[in-house]
Design a protein around this motif. Structure first.
Motif, short mmCIF file in Angstrom:
data_model
loop_
_atom_site.label_atom_id
_atom_site.label_comp_id
_atom_site.label_asym_id
_atom_site.label_seq_id
_atom_site.Cartn_x
_atom_site.Cartn_y
_atom_site.Cartn_z
N ILE A 73 9.62 2.45 7.51
CA ILE A 73 9.11 1.86 6.38
C ILE A 73 9.25 3.15 4.85
O ILE A 73 9.84 2.96 3.97
N TYR A 89 5.48 1.03 -4.22
CA TYR A 89 5.29 0.46 -2.84
C TYR A 89 4.01 -0.18 -2.66
O TYR A 89 3.66 -1.27 -2.22
N TRP A 90 3.00 0.84 -3.00
CA TRP A 90 1.59 0.42 -2.78
C TRP A 90 1.01 -0.61 -3.70
O TRP A 90 0.02 -1.38 -3.41
N ALA A 122 10.41 3.93 -3.92
CA ALA A 122 9.44 3.23 -4.31
C ALA A 122 8.11 3.83 -3.86
O ALA A 122 6.87 3.63 -4.09
N LEU A 123 8.28 4.82 -2.92
CA LEU A 123 6.76 5.47 -2.44
C LEU A 123 6.56 6.61 -3.27
O LEU A 123 5.57 7.52 -3.33
N HIS A 179 11.75 2.74 1.85
CA HIS A 179 11.16 2.68 0.68
C HIS A 179 10.87 3.81 -0.04
O HIS A 179 9.89 4.20 -0.67
N LYS A 199 2.71 -3.25 -4.59
CA LYS A 199 3.16 -4.28 -4.09
C LYS A 199 2.44 -4.67 -2.58
O LYS A 199 2.13 -5.99 -2.36
N VAL A 200 2.20 -3.66 -1.90
CA VAL A 200 1.34 -3.92 -0.59
C VAL A 200 -0.04 -4.48 -0.89
O VAL A 200 -0.40 -5.55 -0.42
#
Length: 166
Positions: A91, A60-61, A98-99, A95, A63-64
């Motif tokens: 969020i 996730y991070w 993904a986190l 996710h 991607k961010v």
């Protein structure tokens, strides 16, 4: 059962289960006397390490950070953290997988809380995170002379909602 015996049992169980909260409690006890400058430096070192870990191991991070065209090294002051989008329950729930760090090992436990909103947030924690949280709780309890085995009463700050979470 007297609190001294409960304390001994607590330590034995922690040792037998390879738990680290007693080590972390010792660290927290030391930290509570640090001056502001030392505490701020430690906090920023931990923040930078967390950013590096997240960028490398948390989908996730990654991607961010790619979306905002940033690298962990770009964050040199706390004000720079404002570039990151705020985390919300939605969020985190959307996710959750993904986190999770790709480096997560050991016992991972599913947790949830509704807080005061009645809308649950679902997340995962590992045994080490649990130990850090337990150590923090033990430290704050010690300020009120609460030790393992002490009788306590907890008053919760939210109305009990018997309806299912939305």
């Amino acid at each position: 059962m007297n609190s001294h015996l409960v304390g001994l049992l607590d330590r034995a169980i922690a040792w037998r289960g390879s738990r680290r909260y007693l080590k972390y409690l010792s660290h927290y006890r030391e930290m509570q006397y640090w001056d502001r400058e030392r505490l701020d430096a430690w906090r920023w070192d931990k923040c930078r390490a967390l950013l590096e870990h997240a960028a490398t191991n948390v989908p996730y991070w990654r991607k961010v950070l790619a979306e905002i065209d940033a690298q962990p090294a770009d964050f040199t002051r706390t004000e720079h953290l404002r570039q990151l989008p705020p985390m919300t329950k939605a969020i985190i729930n959307q996710h959750r997988e993904a986190l999770l760090s790709e480096q997560a090992t050991g016992r991972i436990t599913d947790k949830s809380t509704g807080g005061s909103t009645g809308h649950n947030i679902y997340f995962k924690i590992d045994a080490d995170t649990h130990d850090w949280r337990r150590a923090a709780g033990r430290l704050t309890e010690s300020w009120d002379d609460v030790v393992p085995g002490s009788r306590t009463l907890t008053l919760w700050g939210a109305a009990i909602d018997h309806a299912p979470s939305r």
